[in-house]
Design an enzyme around this catalytic site. Structure first.
Site, short mmCIF file in Angstrom:
data_model
loop_
_atom_site.label_atom_id
_atom_site.label_comp_id
_atom_site.label_asym_id
_atom_site.label_seq_id
_atom_site.Cartn_x
_atom_site.Cartn_y
_atom_site.Cartn_z
N GLY A 93 13.40 -51.47 13.85
CA GLY A 93 14.13 -50.71 14.87
C GLY A 93 13.30 -49.73 15.69
O GLY A 93 13.73 -49.34 16.77
N TYR A 131 9.07 -52.07 19.91
CA TYR A 131 9.27 -52.22 21.36
C TYR A 131 10.64 -52.85 21.67
O TYR A 131 11.40 -52.34 22.49
CB TYR A 131 8.13 -53.07 21.93
N GLY A 188 12.89 -53.53 19.12
CA GLY A 188 13.86 -53.00 18.16
C GLY A 188 14.62 -51.79 18.67
O GLY A 188 15.84 -51.68 18.50
N LYS A 198 7.61 -42.59 14.82
CA LYS A 198 8.65 -43.46 14.25
C LYS A 198 9.75 -42.62 13.61
O LYS A 198 10.94 -42.90 13.79
CB LYS A 198 8.05 -44.42 13.20
N LYS A 242 7.01 -68.78 13.41
CA LYS A 242 8.44 -68.65 13.68
C LYS A 242 9.21 -69.86 13.16
O LYS A 242 10.35 -69.74 12.71
CB LYS A 242 8.69 -68.40 15.18
N ARG A 262 12.33 -70.11 10.54
CA ARG A 262 13.55 -70.89 10.84
C ARG A 262 13.89 -71.84 9.69
O ARG A 262 15.05 -71.96 9.30
CB ARG A 262 13.37 -71.72 12.12
N HIS A 265 -0.73 -68.45 25.35
CA HIS A 265 0.67 -68.27 25.74
C HIS A 265 0.83 -68.31 27.26
O HIS A 265 1.74 -68.95 27.78
CB HIS A 265 1.20 -66.95 25.18
P1 NDP Z 1 6.40 -54.47 17.77
O1 NDP Z 1 4.93 -54.70 17.81
O2 NDP Z 1 6.94 -53.38 18.58
O3 NDP Z 1 6.82 -54.28 16.21
C1 NDP Z 1 8.17 -54.26 15.83
C2 NDP Z 1 8.34 -53.74 14.45
O4 NDP Z 1 7.74 -54.58 13.49
C3 NDP Z 1 7.72 -52.39 14.13
O5 NDP Z 1 8.38 -51.35 14.74
C4 NDP Z 1 7.82 -52.37 12.61
O6 NDP Z 1 9.12 -51.95 12.17
C5 NDP Z 1 7.75 -53.85 12.27
N1 NDP Z 1 6.53 -54.10 11.48
C6 NDP Z 1 5.28 -54.27 11.91
N2 NDP Z 1 4.46 -54.42 10.87
C7 NDP Z 1 5.22 -54.32 9.76
C8 NDP Z 1 4.95 -54.37 8.36
N3 NDP Z 1 3.72 -54.56 7.90
N4 NDP Z 1 5.98 -54.25 7.51
C9 NDP Z 1 7.23 -54.07 7.96
N5 NDP Z 1 7.55 -53.97 9.27
C10 NDP Z 1 6.54 -54.12 10.14
O7 NDP Z 1 7.14 -55.85 18.10
P2 NDP Z 1 7.81 -56.33 19.47
O8 NDP Z 1 9.10 -55.63 19.64
O9 NDP Z 1 6.81 -56.24 20.55
O10 NDP Z 1 8.06 -57.89 19.18
C11 NDP Z 1 9.30 -58.40 18.72
C12 NDP Z 1 9.39 -59.90 19.01
O11 NDP Z 1 9.33 -60.13 20.40
C13 NDP Z 1 8.33 -60.77 18.37
O12 NDP Z 1 8.93 -61.94 17.83
C14 NDP Z 1 7.43 -61.15 19.53
O13 NDP Z 1 6.80 -62.41 19.36
C15 NDP Z 1 8.39 -61.18 20.68
N6 NDP Z 1 7.75 -60.88 21.97
C16 NDP Z 1 8.08 -61.63 23.05
C17 NDP Z 1 7.53 -61.35 24.30
C18 NDP Z 1 7.92 -62.14 25.49
O14 NDP Z 1 7.38 -61.92 26.57
N7 NDP Z 1 8.86 -63.04 25.39
C19 NDP Z 1 6.60 -60.24 24.48
C20 NDP Z 1 6.35 -59.48 23.29
C21 NDP Z 1 6.92 -59.80 22.08
P3 NDP Z 1 9.54 -50.42 11.92
O15 NDP Z 1 10.36 -50.04 13.09
O16 NDP Z 1 10.32 -50.48 10.64
O17 NDP Z 1 8.29 -49.63 11.79
C1 GO6 Z 2 1.31 -61.20 26.22
C2 GO6 Z 2 4.64 -63.37 24.13
C3 GO6 Z 2 5.38 -64.16 25.00
C4 GO6 Z 2 4.73 -63.62 22.76
C5 GO6 Z 2 -1.48 -59.45 28.04
C6 GO6 Z 2 5.52 -64.64 22.26
C7 GO6 Z 2 -2.46 -60.70 26.25
C8 GO6 Z 2 -2.61 -59.86 27.35
C9 GO6 Z 2 -0.62 -58.21 29.86
O1 GO6 Z 2 0.65 -63.49 23.61
O2 GO6 Z 2 2.61 -59.50 23.36
O3 GO6 Z 2 6.94 -65.95 25.32
O4 GO6 Z 2 -1.70 -58.64 29.11
O5 GO6 Z 2 7.03 -66.43 22.69
O6 GO6 Z 2 -3.84 -59.44 27.79
C10 GO6 Z 2 2.45 -62.16 24.19
C11 GO6 Z 2 1.64 -61.01 24.77
C12 GO6 Z 2 3.83 -62.27 24.74
C13 GO6 Z 2 1.72 -63.42 24.45
C14 GO6 Z 2 2.36 -59.72 24.65
C15 GO6 Z 2 -0.06 -60.71 26.56
C16 GO6 Z 2 -0.20 -59.88 27.66
C17 GO6 Z 2 -1.19 -61.11 25.86
C18 GO6 Z 2 6.17 -65.16 24.52
C19 GO6 Z 2 6.24 -65.40 23.13
C20 GO6 Z 2 6.96 -65.76 26.69
#
Ligand code: NDP
Ligand code: GO6
Length: 312
Positions: free
Chosen positions: A11, A14, A16, A44, A138, A142, A270
């Site tokens: 929670g 980013y 959460g 946190k 992932k 699943r 990605h």
């Molecule tokens: P964060 O890096 O912000 O981490 C989220 C939480 O993970 C932390 O706040 C922490 O929970 C928990 N965590 C990390 N390490 C541990 C550990 N060792 N033990 C327990 N809890 C841990 O994650 P994001 O919000 O960036 O990512 C969430 C999802 O979104 C991921 O599946 C990612 O792949 C996806 N994503 C997708 C993107 C897109 O463009 N589509 C871009 C970025 C991410 P706590 O709050 O308890 O400390």
């Molecule tokens: C994007 C992501 C997107 C994760 C950067 C899982 C490197 C960079 C802006 O690796 O976490 O779907 O610069 O399914 O230098 C990832 C990261 C986002 C991709 C951010 C990133 C940005 C990597 C996904 C996914 C779209």
């Protein structure tokens, strides 16, 4: 009938923190896991306290204390996990297997929404190394969910605006380039860009929706399906200034991969799938799958031109 109780795991992260906000806003009794390991992480802790001020319940627990996870999930109807999957942060997707075990043992959870929120890992079987680790992990989660017969929803299908829009899809920066912009191929692959708050809103909407039970819900609202070129044009219009476009072939994009650090290699992979393959839009959403803006037409999702205004 009251609103279902939701536990957010991860929670303070980013995504959460936005899930917590959306859950409270939609009137759900909201529980947030407060991990023992946060220790002296004052940011946190303060964030958790602010959630409590807003009406959330903090639940103490730890991933190294199985019983604490069982006890936590027993308090609620729905668990939403936002465990980190970002390779330059503390990526830990497989840790969710512990949560799956706890949910299985507790036996009361009506819906589990695992940490997905990106490309559909089920469609990424041919993804390139090392970025494919994201999808492979992932998929392991699943499989565990489905084998344990835990009711689920997989929310995926879009790019976070924070990582992809402000920077006009440039790597290694989060703000718009000033002079030159790298364009991937002809910049014409359709991509889906979403404000993270809207992803959270849709995700919480699915939590008690029978139409989303045991399904993948894609977030693909029509107005936010844009090519990189279209996104750049929106910025140029707002900013009143043209950028110099530098076209990068897929071969040139991938050529320096091996010289990058691991996290950037993952990121480049990605970006390749999103911008050169168009992996977010090169399939139709079929029977047995859903699209979020069709399920919830009442949600007024943010458009990317207004999102970009923050960077003026
Ligand atoms: P964060 O890096 O912000 O981490 C989220 C939480 O993970 C932390 O706040 C922490 O929970 C928990 N965590 C990390 N390490 C541990 C550990 N060792 N033990 C327990 N809890 C841990 O994650 P994001 O919000 O960036 O990512 C969430 C999802 O979104 C991921 O599946 C990612 O792949 C996806 N994503 C997708 C993107 C897109 O463009 N589509 C871009 C970025 C991410 P706590 O709050 O308890 O400390
Ligand atoms: C994007 C992501 C997107 C994760 C950067 C899982 C490197 C960079 C802006 O690796 O976490 O779907 O610069 O399914 O230098 C990832 C990261 C986002 C991709 C951010 C990133 C940005 C990597 C996904 C996914 C779209």
């Amino acid at each position: 009938m009251g609103k279902c109780k939701i536990l957010v795991v991860g929670g303070t992260g980013y995504m959460g923190k936005r899930i917590v906000k959306a859950s409270l806003a939609q009137g759900h009794p909201t529980y947030v896991l407060q991990r023992a390991e946060i220790g002296l992480d004052i940011d946190k802790l303060q964030m958790l306290l602010s959630f409590k001020d807003q009406g959330a319940h903090l639940v103490e627990g730890s991933f190294s204390d199985h019983q604490s996870l069982v006890d936590a999930v027993k308090l609620v109807d729905v668990v939403i996990c936002t465990m980190s999957g970002v390779h330059f942060r503390s990526h830990n997707i497989l840790l969710q297997l512990k949560l799956v075990q706890a949910i299985k043992e507790a036996g009361n959870v009506k819906r589990f929404i695992p940490s997905e929120f990106g490309m559909d890992p089920a469609r990424m079987g041919n993804a390139i190394e090392p970025g494919r680790v994201t999808f492979d992990e992932k998929m392991v989660v699943r499989k565990a969910i489905e084998e344990a017969k835990i009711p689920y929803t997989y929310v995926c299908g879009c790019c976070f605006a924070g990582y992809f829009v402000g920077n006009l899809c440039q790597l290694s920066t989060l703000v718009p380039p000033k002079e030159n912009v790298i364009v991937y191929g002809n910049g014409h692959k359709k991509v889906v860009f979403m404000d993270e708050d809207d992803i959270a809103t849709y995700t919480v909407k699915t939590a008690d929706d029978p139409r989303a039970l045991n399904k993948t819900v894609y977030i693909r609202p029509p107005e936010n399906i844009l090519t990189q070129k279209e996104l750049i044009e929106k910025w140029e219009k707002l900013n009143g200034r043209k950028l110099t476009k530098i076209t990068l072939s897929k071969e040139d994009f991938l050529a320096p991969l091996k010289e990058l650090d691991y996290a950037q290699q993952v990121g480049v992979g990605h970006f390749y799938h999103v911008f050169y393959e168009g992996c977010l839009t090169n399939f139709e959403i079929r029977e047995g799958e859903e699209e979020a803006s069709e399920l919830y037409p009442e949600v007024e999702y943010n458009r990317m031109d207004s999102y970009l205004k923050r960077f003026l």
